[in-house]
Write a protein that holds these residues in place. Structure first.
Motif, short mmCIF file in Angstrom:
data_model
loop_
_atom_site.label_atom_id
_atom_site.label_comp_id
_atom_site.label_asym_id
_atom_site.label_seq_id
_atom_site.Cartn_x
_atom_site.Cartn_y
_atom_site.Cartn_z
N ALA A 193 -8.14 2.72 6.11
CA ALA A 193 -7.83 2.19 4.78
C ALA A 193 -9.06 2.26 3.88
O ALA A 193 -8.95 2.55 2.68
N SER A 235 0.83 -1.21 0.00
CA SER A 235 0.00 0.00 0.00
C SER A 235 0.86 1.26 0.00
O SER A 235 0.44 2.31 -0.49
N PHE A 285 -5.72 -0.64 -0.80
CA PHE A 285 -6.27 -0.15 0.47
C PHE A 285 -7.47 -0.99 0.90
O PHE A 285 -7.65 -1.26 2.10
#
Length: 789
Positions: free
Chosen positions: A548, A520, A529
């Motif tokens: 996220a 990520s 994410f």
């Protein structure tokens, strides 16, 4: 010769993708909504926005810009960048038909020049005597009319007249005459037309955005349709087919194709039962018309063939009718026996291994030309699997190529390995194709042989970029996680976001939080994410999981909301419910979906209240409310609902309505599946066996497999599972219940998709995995099906 790929300005292409990505983010539209507003498929919208080097058309780009609300300055800049990405800065409407087709990455022929060889009709073998070194140039034998011709030609005539918009498909075994039937019908019914053949699945998907098919009457030639299929968003789909055929054009389009029955089965056994390929080829729809080709001539066709042989004096027809090798009429003409002899009687082991390498590449997902370097490394890997680290003789690859590519019987004769010419490429070829009949034969023979690790290493090093993502999916199906990640990484580095998403999904499945967090950081994309949000939620890290979720773009959150919010909602249902309400308030989801999600989160009172608030405004609400109140055990409320909505009382098929109104249960059906279910309940194994033999339906065979396993007849159940998808799923469920992980690993190594899908779902969802299952979850399998790590 294959034409060179158009040169694209990479800087302009990158700037255009960045601009389109920013416009999409600002619009807040999902790709589904964007495609709907721009009147294109989801895959086309995705490719226009994200795919490097995609062949974008001006009209398609303008539609997307309008859908995303681009202003005049933004639109002008996008069109300026589009021109820079085109070879010679030439727009499609400024060039002729042939040049426009070339820009769309398609090969075109005038119908009069579309010869049997151009159509890939198998060259007919001449078994007559010939002098050493003699090579004859042979025309095809006279065409023997087939029983499927009348229906096939009726559909082509309707499509040519504008009365049918559908892909007209022939289905049958290799070398049974499918391509010849199509070629003869098109030559007779579409004189003066152009024949258009996309060079790849991506070119086919982009064809709808070009105007190539609108310029003149065209045949869209999709022979060997499996070469145009792929993972969702990468191959031909129902949406793309609609885009190609549903458009009102000045000139008609006739779309035709062919497919092996086995290729159809392989293409539609993926884990996603609602995949693009299944929607296109399995579900009942008006956009595909199937015509089956029998494996050999029927009696009336034999009569016609004998008359043609007598009139024409063509000895090849006589030989094919005699069929001394018992392979079939069309197969004899196509050289099936000679091809098998070429393989079986190869003078050196490496010659056979080269053909095995080509067949393995095909069965494991490589659909395009096979590069020489790929074949060399796979063959060498097979050699070393047999003989250790010994080296083959010097010059072995050139010798094997010379043997396998030699034409049989004539200069136009069949070849086991077919060179696809390109003088600029290694060995003078763009790659090689495997003769259809030999391909089908070797896929059957080698179906259960696991490819060694060297196969996947060769694919990573040498497979064309267009094939890498699909090969990564095949590696993942076999739980070869390290190989799959390597292939997905290579595809992702070339800009393939689907591959990046699947790479992230593997890390989540393995509970690799460190790897997924690092990914990520390196690739801060929504798809990463969202997988990170799921993994953090499952590990109890709710605040980072929610963070996220919000780091992903709104449109991409919608695409993955079911999975991500289910994982977070398992620990914080009220927070997940708020996200669903926000999506509903923004118009991204229907109220019906919001209510069902509230129920799935365990918020039944909230779901009922929401449903009651919409009762008079949405025709779907009364029946949904009936179901929800039944879940709550509120019969009084449901009786009042029936009084207020009398049409509900007419739904006698509904068990809730029947119970509340005292309606007797409907008699049990006598269809084949209902009969099988009753025999299963009664434990009547002999009658269920008989029923299954008479009706080899997948659900019938699933019932039979479950009953066989209950009777400790596992050998019979296993044998049935090898022949039936329904039986296979029942047998795999049995192995999972008994935690027989090594047996499952063996099945997966042999290519059993049902075993792979079921095991991955179990590993992803079960909470109480034993130590062996945990090792599989974290490390996957080795190529032979043993547990890695």
């Amino acid at each position: 010769m294959r034409q060179a790929e158009p040169m694209v300005d990479p800087v302009a292409d990158e700037q255009l993708r960045a601009l389109l990505g920013a416009l999409k983010t600002r619009s807040g539209l999902s790709y589904e909504k964007l495609a709907e507003r721009a009147s294109c498929s989801r895959g086309a919208a995705l490719n226009y926005v994200t795919k490097p080097g995609h062949g974008r058309g001006e009209s398609g780009l303008k539609a997307l810009l309008a859908a995303m609300g681009a202003d005049a300055v933004e639109s002008a800049e996008a069109l300026r960048l589009l021109k820079l990405t085109r070879p010679g800065d030439v727009a499609p409407d400024e060039v002729g038909f042939a040049a426009a087709a070339a820009m769309a990455d398609c090969t075109v022929w005038e119908m009069e020049r579309f010869t049997p060889a151009e159509a890939s009709v198998h060259a007919a073998i001449d078994r007559g005597a010939q002098a050493p070194g003699e090579h004859r140039l042979m025309a095809p034998p006279p065409y023997v009319p087939r029983v499927h011709d009348a229906a096939l030609r009726s559909d082509i005539t309707a499509a040519a007249g504008g009365d049918l918009s559908a892909l007209i498909m022939l289905r049958g075994d290799s070398s049974t005459g499918k391509t010849r039937s199509l070629h003869e019908a098109l030559r007779a019914l579409c004189p003066g037309w152009a024949v258009v053949r996309p060079r790849s699945a991506a070119a086919l998907r982009g064809l709808a955005a070009s105007d190539v098919l609108s310029r003149r009457p065209c045949v869209l030639w999709l022979n060997d349709l499996h070469k145009f299929l792929g993972a969702d968003g990468t191959g031909l789909s129902l949406d793309v087919l609609r885009d190609l055929l549903a458009v009102q054009r000045k000139h008609p389009v006739v779309a035709v194709g062919s497919l092996w029955a086995e290729a159809l089965s392989d293409a539609t056994t993926e884990e996603d039962r609602h995949s693009d390929t299944i929607d296109l080829l399995v579900t009942d729809n008006e956009w595909v018309r199937w015509h089956d080709v029998k494996p050999d001539l029927v009696a009336s066709e034999r009569v016609s063939a004998r008359e043609l042989a007598l009139r024409s004096g063509d000895a090849r027809l006589d030989e094919a009718l005699i069929d001394r090798d018992r392979v079939g009429f069309a197969q004899t003409l196509a050289g099936a026996f000679e091809l098998l002899q070429r393989y079986t009687n190869a003078p050196h082991r490496l010659n056979r291994l080269l053909l095995d390498a080509a067949a393995d590449s095909r069965r494991l997902g490589h659909t395009h030309a096979l590069p020489p370097a790929l074949l060399r490394d796979i063959t060498l890997g097979l050699w070393r699997e047999e003989r250790g680290r010994t080296s083959p003789p010097e010059g072995w690859f050139d010798g094997a190529l010379a043997y396998t590519t030699k034409p049989l019987r004539s200069a136009q004769g069949v070849r086991a390995l077919i060179p696809l010419d390109d003088s600029a490429a290694e060995h003078g070829t763009a790659g090689y194709d495997l003769a259809d009949y030999l391909d089908q034969h070797l896929q059957r023979v080698r179906r259960k042989i696991p490819p060694p690790a060297s196969f996947w290493d060769a694919c990573l090093a040498h497979a064309p970029q267009s094939q890498v993502h699909h090969l990564g999916q095949r590696a993942c199906q076999r739980l070869l996680y390290d190989h799959a990640i390597g292939l997905h990484r290579r595809a992702a580095e070339a800009g393939d976001l689907r591959a990046l998403a699947e790479w992230a999904a593997i890390l989540r499945l393995r509970d690799d939080l460190d790897g997924l967090t690092a990914l990520s950081t390196d690739r801060p994309e929504s798809c990463v994410f969202l997988e990170l949000a799921r993994l953090r939620a499952r590990q109890g890290m709710l605040a980072p999981a929610k963070q996220a979720w919000h780091q992903a773009e709104a449109a991409d959150r919608l695409d993955q909301a079911d999975r991500v919010l289910a994982d977070i909602g398992a620990r914080d249902p009220l927070w997940a419910a708020r996200q669903w309400r926000e999506l509903a308030a923004a118009g991204s989801i229907r109220p019906y979906r919001l209510i069902t999600k509230l129920y799935e989160l365990g918020l039944l009172p909230e779901a009922i209240a929401e449903c009651r608030s919409l009762l008079r405004r949405d025709a779907d609400m009364p029946l949904l409310l009936l179901t929800l109140q039944d879940k709550a055990g509120d019969d009084e409320a449901n009786l009042r609902l029936l009084e207020g909505f009398h049409e509900l009382k007419e739904k006698k098929y509904n068990p809730i309505v029947r119970r509340l109104t005292g309606t007797p249960a409907a008699p049990r059906g006598n269809d084949i599946r209902s009969v099988a279910a009753r025999l299963h309940e009664d434990g009547d194994l002999p009658k269920l066996r008989e029923h299954s033999e008479k009706y080899p339906d997948k659900i019938v065979r699933r019932h039979l497999t479950e009953l066989l396993l209950a009777a400790d007849l596992e050998d019979e159940a296993r044998d049935l599972a090898e022949r039936s998808g329904g039986a296979s799923r029942a047998y795999v469920a049995f192995l999972i219940r008994l935690a027989r992980w090594r047996d499952l690993g063996r099945l997966i190594a042999e290519g059993d998709n049902a075993a792979s899908t079921s095991l991955r779902l179990h590993l992803d969802g079960a909470q109480d995995l034993d130590d062996t299952a945990l090792r599989i979850k974290q490390h996957g399998l080795d190529t032979d099906g043993t547990i890695a790590g």
